[in-house]
Design a protein around this motif. Structure first.
Motif, PDB file in Angstrom:
ATOM      1  N   THR A 111      29.206  26.404  32.226  1.00  0.00           N
ATOM      2  CA  THR A 111      30.145  27.371  32.795  1.00  0.00           C
ATOM      3  C   THR A 111      29.380  28.636  33.165  1.00  0.00           C
ATOM      4  O   THR A 111      28.305  28.911  32.637  1.00  0.00           O
ATOM      5  N   SER A 112      29.952  29.410  34.075  1.00  0.00           N
ATOM      6  CA  SER A 112      29.315  30.658  34.476  1.00  0.00           C
ATOM      7  C   SER A 112      30.347  31.775  34.555  1.00  0.00           C
ATOM      8  O   SER A 112      31.547  31.538  34.688  1.00  0.00           O
ATOM      9  N   LEU A 113      29.845  32.987  34.456  1.00  0.00           N
ATOM     10  CA  LEU A 113      30.668  34.189  34.498  1.00  0.00           C
ATOM     11  C   LEU A 113      30.009  35.183  35.434  1.00  0.00           C
ATOM     12  O   LEU A 113      28.820  35.479  35.293  1.00  0.00           O
ATOM     13  N   ILE A 114      30.763  35.697  36.403  1.00  0.00           N
ATOM     14  CA  ILE A 114      30.246  36.691  37.337  1.00  0.00           C
ATOM     15  C   ILE A 114      30.806  38.055  36.956  1.00  0.00           C
ATOM     16  O   ILE A 114      32.020  38.215  36.786  1.00  0.00           O
ATOM     17  N   VAL A 115      29.924  39.039  36.841  1.00  0.00           N
ATOM     18  CA  VAL A 115      30.325  40.413  36.538  1.00  0.00           C
ATOM     19  C   VAL A 115      30.100  41.266  37.781  1.00  0.00           C
ATOM     20  O   VAL A 115      28.989  41.301  38.323  1.00  0.00           O
ATOM     21  N   ASP A 116      31.143  41.937  38.232  1.00  0.00           N
ATOM     22  CA  ASP A 116      31.015  42.830  39.390  1.00  0.00           C
ATOM     23  C   ASP A 116      30.662  44.223  38.892  1.00  0.00           C
ATOM     24  O   ASP A 116      31.524  44.995  38.488  1.00  0.00           O
ATOM     25  N   ILE A 156      37.215  28.708  41.398  1.00  0.00           N
ATOM     26  CA  ILE A 156      36.063  27.811  41.313  1.00  0.00           C
ATOM     27  C   ILE A 156      36.044  27.212  39.913  1.00  0.00           C
ATOM     28  O   ILE A 156      36.025  27.961  38.931  1.00  0.00           O
ATOM     29  N   PRO A 157      36.090  25.912  39.774  1.00  0.00           N
ATOM     30  CA  PRO A 157      36.110  25.302  38.444  1.00  0.00           C
ATOM     31  C   PRO A 157      34.953  25.773  37.574  1.00  0.00           C
ATOM     32  O   PRO A 157      33.807  25.845  38.026  1.00  0.00           O
ATOM     33  N   ARG A 158      35.276  26.139  36.324  1.00  0.00           N
ATOM     34  CA  ARG A 158      34.301  26.535  35.308  1.00  0.00           C
ATOM     35  C   ARG A 158      33.588  27.845  35.619  1.00  0.00           C
ATOM     36  O   ARG A 158      32.523  28.126  35.076  1.00  0.00           O
TER      37      ARG A 158
END
Length: 258
Positions: A111-116, A156-158
């Motif tokens: 899984t991934s996490l995007i931080v703005d 977006i999955p995961r």
């Protein structure tokens, strides 16, 4: 940043340091089925220029798979916090950040996490499929908010996203705060099965913020837009970041701003 301006990005990847192309990453990790509220259709993904399995943009998919391999090798089997910045404004860092996160999540065990953290041109709230009442700046301002209050499902999955938040003034002071250090440390410790990508302001214009954010991250991807940056400017950005922190340079050969 308007995502529509990123429509023709065709980046290629170059390594600044020689990183062995090893696809190894943590093995045996069991990823629970993540709750998906709404998945973007292929039309929606194409509109936002986000890769997916089966995309007709084979070159783009290969580029981001190669980039994914490089950061896995740089991380040496651990989860990571990877900063993405561009040399100039509209250089394509948001496009690279969201597609690297999507490439990681193509593997159903990751899984991934995007931080703005791009306070000056936020755009990643468009990935969220629910309302985003709070974000990074709200977390930094309010000690009562927990991470669970600012992480949202995407289409977006995961993949999950932390939007920039409500008040983006005083970026330098916020990013240098103890609360920001706690945020970065807790993200990695609490979500040790998740790979974290942080989109940040352009390095040339915001050198102080770049140095602070790079110090919080494990390594950095630098995006170089074709025709918009000289080699002296690229080298100055590498000096600002620190060459040992650079995992890869992504050359954006698109003629359009991003």
């Amino acid at each position: 940043m308007d995502n529509s301006e990123e429509s023709d990005l065709e980046p290629t990847v170059a390594s600044v340091t020689r990183v062995p192309l090893d696809t190894s990453a943590p093995k045996g990790a069991q990823i629970d089925r993540m709750s998906e509220i709404h998945r973007f259709s292929r039309t929606e993904l194409d509109h936002q220029k986000i890769l997916y399995q089966g995309t007709p943009h084979d070159k783009m998919l290969k580029v981001f798979r190669d980039l994914r391999t490089r950061v896995y090798a740089k991380a040496e089997g651990k989860n990571f916090l990877c900063m993405v910045t561009s040399v100039t404004t509209e250089g394509g860092s948001s496009h690279v950040a969201k597609n690297l996160a999507a490439a990681i999540a193509l593997d159903k065990t990751r899984t991934s996490l995007i931080v703005d953290a791009n306070f000056y041109a936020p755009s990643l709230d468009k990935l969220a499929v629910t309302g985003t009442d709070s974000g990074l700046t709200d977390y930094l301002d309010n000690g009562e908010l927990g991470l669970e209050n600012i992480i949202y499902a995407t289409g977006i999955p995961r993949v999950r996203v932390v939007p920039v938040g409500g008040n983006t003034e005083g970026a330098t002071e916020r990013l240098s705060s103890g609360r920001m250090h706690e945020f970065a440390d807790e993200l990695k410790a609490r979500y040790d099965d998740r790979y974290i990508i942080m989109d940040t302001p352009p390095a040339q214009e915001y050198g102080a913020e770049t140095r602070m954010l790079a110090s919080l991250c494990d390594f950095v991807i630098l995006v170089v837009p074709y025709g918009m940056a000289s080699m002296d400017e690229v080298n100055a950005c590498i000096d600002t970041i620190g060459d040992k922190r650079i995992a890869a340079v992504v050359f954006n050969y698109s003629q359009q701003p991003a």
